[in-house]
Scaffold this motif. Structure first.
Motif, PDB file in Angstrom:
ATOM      1  N   LEU A 196       0.811  -1.220   0.000  1.00  0.00           N
ATOM      2  CA  LEU A 196       0.000   0.000   0.000  1.00  0.00           C
ATOM      3  C   LEU A 196       0.840   1.263   0.000  1.00  0.00           C
ATOM      4  O   LEU A 196       0.467   2.265  -0.626  1.00  0.00           O
ATOM      5  N   ASP A 197       1.961   1.258   0.694  1.00  0.00           N
ATOM      6  CA  ASP A 197       2.799   2.458   0.741  1.00  0.00           C
ATOM      7  C   ASP A 197       3.260   2.850  -0.663  1.00  0.00           C
ATOM      8  O   ASP A 197       3.277   4.043  -1.012  1.00  0.00           O
ATOM      9  N   ALA A 198       3.625   1.863  -1.463  1.00  0.00           N
ATOM     10  CA  ALA A 198       4.084   2.149  -2.824  1.00  0.00           C
ATOM     11  C   ALA A 198       2.944   2.710  -3.673  1.00  0.00           C
ATOM     12  O   ALA A 198       3.128   3.682  -4.418  1.00  0.00           O
ATOM     13  N   PHE A 199       1.760   2.133  -3.536  1.00  0.00           N
ATOM     14  CA  PHE A 199       0.630   2.612  -4.325  1.00  0.00           C
ATOM     15  C   PHE A 199       0.207   4.012  -3.891  1.00  0.00           C
ATOM     16  O   PHE A 199      -0.120   4.864  -4.725  1.00  0.00           O
ATOM     17  N   ASP A 200       0.214   4.256  -2.595  1.00  0.00           N
ATOM     18  CA  ASP A 200      -0.130   5.587  -2.100  1.00  0.00           C
ATOM     19  C   ASP A 200       0.868   6.621  -2.614  1.00  0.00           C
ATOM     20  O   ASP A 200       0.494   7.744  -2.992  1.00  0.00           O
ATOM     21  N   TYR A 201       2.142   6.248  -2.644  1.00  0.00           N
ATOM     22  CA  TYR A 201       3.175   7.143  -3.159  1.00  0.00           C
ATOM     23  C   TYR A 201       2.921   7.475  -4.634  1.00  0.00           C
ATOM     24  O   TYR A 201       2.978   8.641  -5.039  1.00  0.00           O
ATOM     25  N   LEU A 202       2.622   6.466  -5.436  1.00  0.00           N
ATOM     26  CA  LEU A 202       2.395   6.693  -6.860  1.00  0.00           C
ATOM     27  C   LEU A 202       1.173   7.553  -7.102  1.00  0.00           C
ATOM     28  O   LEU A 202       1.166   8.401  -8.011  1.00  0.00           O
ATOM     29  N   LYS A 203       0.136   7.361  -6.295  1.00  0.00           N
ATOM     30  CA  LYS A 203      -1.057   8.203  -6.441  1.00  0.00           C
ATOM     31  C   LYS A 203      -0.738   9.659  -6.098  1.00  0.00           C
ATOM     32  O   LYS A 203      -1.205  10.580  -6.783  1.00  0.00           O
ATOM     33  N   ARG A 204       0.058   9.867  -5.061  1.00  0.00           N
ATOM     34  CA  ARG A 204       0.450  11.242  -4.723  1.00  0.00           C
ATOM     35  C   ARG A 204       1.256  11.886  -5.845  1.00  0.00           C
ATOM     36  O   ARG A 204       1.182  13.102  -6.062  1.00  0.00           O
ATOM     37  N   GLU A 205       2.013  11.054  -6.574  1.00  0.00           N
ATOM     38  CA  GLU A 205       2.839  11.559  -7.667  1.00  0.00           C
ATOM     39  C   GLU A 205       2.093  11.589  -8.998  1.00  0.00           C
ATOM     40  O   GLU A 205       2.683  11.876 -10.034  1.00  0.00           O
ATOM     41  N   ASN A 206       0.794  11.264  -8.962  1.00  0.00           N
ATOM     42  CA  ASN A 206      -0.022  11.244 -10.186  1.00  0.00           C
ATOM     43  C   ASN A 206       0.569  10.313 -11.245  1.00  0.00           C
ATOM     44  O   ASN A 206       0.572  10.625 -12.437  1.00  0.00           O
ATOM     45  N   ASN A 207       1.071   9.179 -10.775  1.00  0.00           N
ATOM     46  CA  ASN A 207       1.678   8.215 -11.691  1.00  0.00           C
ATOM     47  C   ASN A 207       0.741   7.029 -11.909  1.00  0.00           C
ATOM     48  O   ASN A 207      -0.222   6.839 -11.168  1.00  0.00           O
ATOM     49  N   HIS A 208       1.042   6.231 -12.920  1.00  0.00           N
ATOM     50  CA  HIS A 208       0.174   5.129 -13.328  1.00  0.00           C
ATOM     51  C   HIS A 208       0.679   3.798 -12.790  1.00  0.00           C
ATOM     52  O   HIS A 208       1.884   3.566 -12.715  1.00  0.00           O
ATOM     53  N   PHE A 209      -0.251   2.896 -12.469  1.00  0.00           N
ATOM     54  CA  PHE A 209       0.161   1.547 -12.114  1.00  0.00           C
ATOM     55  C   PHE A 209      -0.941   0.538 -12.393  1.00  0.00           C
ATOM     56  O   PHE A 209      -2.129   0.844 -12.377  1.00  0.00           O
ATOM     57  N   THR A 210      -0.489  -0.654 -12.685  1.00  0.00           N
ATOM     58  CA  THR A 210      -1.352  -1.807 -12.888  1.00  0.00           C
ATOM     59  C   THR A 210      -0.969  -2.855 -11.859  1.00  0.00           C
ATOM     60  O   THR A 210       0.139  -2.817 -11.318  1.00  0.00           O
ATOM     61  N   ILE A 211      -1.870  -3.780 -11.575  1.00  0.00           N
ATOM     62  CA  ILE A 211      -1.607  -4.815 -10.572  1.00  0.00           C
ATOM     63  C   ILE A 211      -2.034  -6.166 -11.128  1.00  0.00           C
ATOM     64  O   ILE A 211      -3.154  -6.318 -11.616  1.00  0.00           O
ATOM     65  N   HIS A 212      -1.139  -7.150 -11.035  1.00  0.00           N
ATOM     66  CA  HIS A 212      -1.531  -8.524 -11.343  1.00  0.00           C
ATOM     67  C   HIS A 212      -2.595  -8.942 -10.331  1.00  0.00           C
ATOM     68  O   HIS A 212      -2.334  -8.994  -9.132  1.00  0.00           O
ATOM     69  N   ALA A 213      -3.773  -9.239 -10.807  1.00  0.00           N
ATOM     70  CA  ALA A 213      -4.860  -9.611  -9.898  1.00  0.00           C
ATOM     71  C   ALA A 213      -5.903 -10.412 -10.655  1.00  0.00           C
ATOM     72  O   ALA A 213      -6.123 -10.208 -11.848  1.00  0.00           O
ATOM     73  N   GLY A 214      -6.559 -11.331  -9.938  1.00  0.00           N
ATOM     74  CA  GLY A 214      -7.635 -12.089 -10.543  1.00  0.00           C
ATOM     75  C   GLY A 214      -7.172 -13.076 -11.586  1.00  0.00           C
ATOM     76  O   GLY A 214      -7.874 -13.325 -12.566  1.00  0.00           O
ATOM     77  N   GLU A 215      -5.976 -13.646 -11.393  1.00  0.00           N
ATOM     78  CA  GLU A 215      -5.492 -14.688 -12.301  1.00  0.00           C
ATOM     79  C   GLU A 215      -5.634 -16.037 -11.602  1.00  0.00           C
ATOM     80  O   GLU A 215      -6.596 -16.763 -11.802  1.00  0.00           O
ATOM     81  N   ALA A 216      -4.696 -16.380 -10.732  1.00  0.00           N
ATOM     82  CA  ALA A 216      -4.797 -17.639  -9.985  1.00  0.00           C
ATOM     83  C   ALA A 216      -5.725 -17.484  -8.789  1.00  0.00           C
ATOM     84  O   ALA A 216      -6.382 -18.430  -8.365  1.00  0.00           O
ATOM     85  N   PHE A 217      -5.775 -16.260  -8.249  1.00  0.00           N
ATOM     86  CA  PHE A 217      -6.620 -15.984  -7.105  1.00  0.00           C
ATOM     87  C   PHE A 217      -7.945 -15.422  -7.612  1.00  0.00           C
ATOM     88  O   PHE A 217      -8.105 -15.143  -8.788  1.00  0.00           O
TER      89      PHE A 217
END
Length: 388
Positions: A196-217
């Motif tokens: 979460l700390d990394a994602f919160d940082y990127l949001k504060r910096e107005n940067n983009h991110f994707t997350i591997h999710a909903g594949e095996a889990f």
């Protein structure tokens, strides 16, 4: 060999069609011959095969196990030969060339800098070497008559503890070829909320991110990626199908999470062949991408790992054309979806759509006007509306 039928593209037309790739791993797309070469040069002697053809077969067979964990084990060999500056430049350049030769005009290729430090490179040196390789590959592609633009996604491994550091690295190089951030690795036991700390940082910096999710889990992985972490896109997201019910009469009901994903136009980075290998889908015809496309989710088509899956963007589309009888209009719909979802500025995305993608498909569709027996083909009936 597939023959031309009205609206249905041939393999050669699929290859020539402009394509956009958002989910491709650099360490999952090496040429087998390159692995053999670098292993010999660097003294890496743990390869299961020394012949390039046999090695390529080994990778595909080892990955075709139905287990995500076993699938990920194959990366030990590719990462092992990507530990020097020269190796990273070569691998990145060949990646860009191979994608361009397959008709990919825009690609976002991801890799984890933390996995390339064993020979003494710094994180910064890894990023700069890969960026140099992508630019070299773009130039070589142009010289060969192909065009491509490649952006890098810096990936943090979800089982490790360097996501903040990699997020800061992605932000530092965001105007130098890096377009965003990602986390990858086994989902079970390593939820995205650990970062979460990394994602919160990127949001504060107005940067983009994707997350591997909903594949095996399942759905909890998707929900966490969106509601706790704020992902711009979902890497795979194939398990969103678990929140969709199809009745015996064919009527469809969306659960609240599936409705949210569709309503918010959250891009799904679907990788059909990879999903079959890891057991997330039983066959191409049964892959959720068919239903999700009919329901107008923001679906995109991707390769994931071209070496392990023995695939390309053209082959991925070829499988979908065969399974769902897709036309060039469908291919264009998927491609525009992907370009809309890219992590580059809006005006640059729009230029790619209007100046490269749409003209490219219009040229291919026009061929039906001059093919025997196809005068009433897709051009005569117009293109399907985009609801991406």
């Amino acid at each position: 060999m597939q023959t031309a039928t009205p609206g249905r593209p041939t393999p050669e037309q699929i290859r020539r069609a402009p394509k956009v790739l958002l989910h491709d791993h650099l360490d999952g797309g090496l040429r087998p011959g390159t692995i053999v070469d670098i292993a010999r040069e660097t003294g890496y002697d743990a390869l299961p095969e020394k012949d390039a053809d046999r090695l390529g077969t080994w990778f595909r067979e080892a990955a075709d196990s139905g287990s995500l964990e076993r699938y990920l084990e194959t990366f030990a060999h590719t990462c092992a030969v990507m530990q020097t500056r020269d190796a990273l430049v070569r691998v990145a350049a060949e990646c860009a060339e191979d994608l361009a030769a397959d008709g990919v005009v825009y690609a976002e290729v991801r890799y984890a800098p933390e996995q390339h430090l064993e020979a003494g490179l710094s994180l910064e040196e890894v990023v700069e070497a890969v960026n140099e390789g992508f630019r070299l590959g773009e130039r070589r592609a142009r010289e060969g008559g192909n065009r491509i633009r490649v952006g890098a996604l810096l990936t943090a491994m979800r089982h490790a503890a360097r996501s903040q550091e990699i997020a800061e690295l992605a932000n530092r190089y965001r105007d130098q070829g890096v377009v965003g951030f990602d986390i990858a690795g086994a989902e079970a036991g390593f939820p995205p909320t650990r970062h979460l700390d990394a994602f919160d940082y990127l949001k504060r910096e107005n940067n983009h991110f994707t997350i591997h999710a909903g594949e095996a889990f399942g759905l909890p992985s998707i929900w966490q990626a969106l509601q706790w972490c704020g992902a711009d896109r979902l890497g795979h997201g194939v398990r969103i199908i678990d929140d969709i019910t199809v009745a015996d009469d064919g009527s469809v009901a969306l659960g609240r999470l599936a409705s949210y994903v569709r309503d918010k136009r959250i891009p799904l980075e679907m990788c059909p062949t990879s999903n079959l290998q890891t057991g997330a889908a039983a066959s191409y015809a049964e892959h959720p991408i068919g239903l999700l496309r009919r329901l107008h989710f923001r679906v995109t088509v991707n390769t994931d790992n071209r070496l392990m899956s023995g695939t390309s963007m053209s082959e991925e589309f070829g499988h979908l054309v065969e399974a769902f009888d897709y036309t060039l209009d469908d291919m264009q719909w998927f491609t525009v979806n992907a370009m809309k979802s890219a992590f580059i500025p809006f005006d640059e995305r729009l230029a790619m759509i209007n100046e490269v993608i749409k003209p490219g498909y219009a040229e291919l569709k026009a061929e039906w006007l001059f093919a025997p027996g196809t005068a009433a083909g897709p051009v005569a009936s117009g293109s399907a509306p985009h609801r991406g």
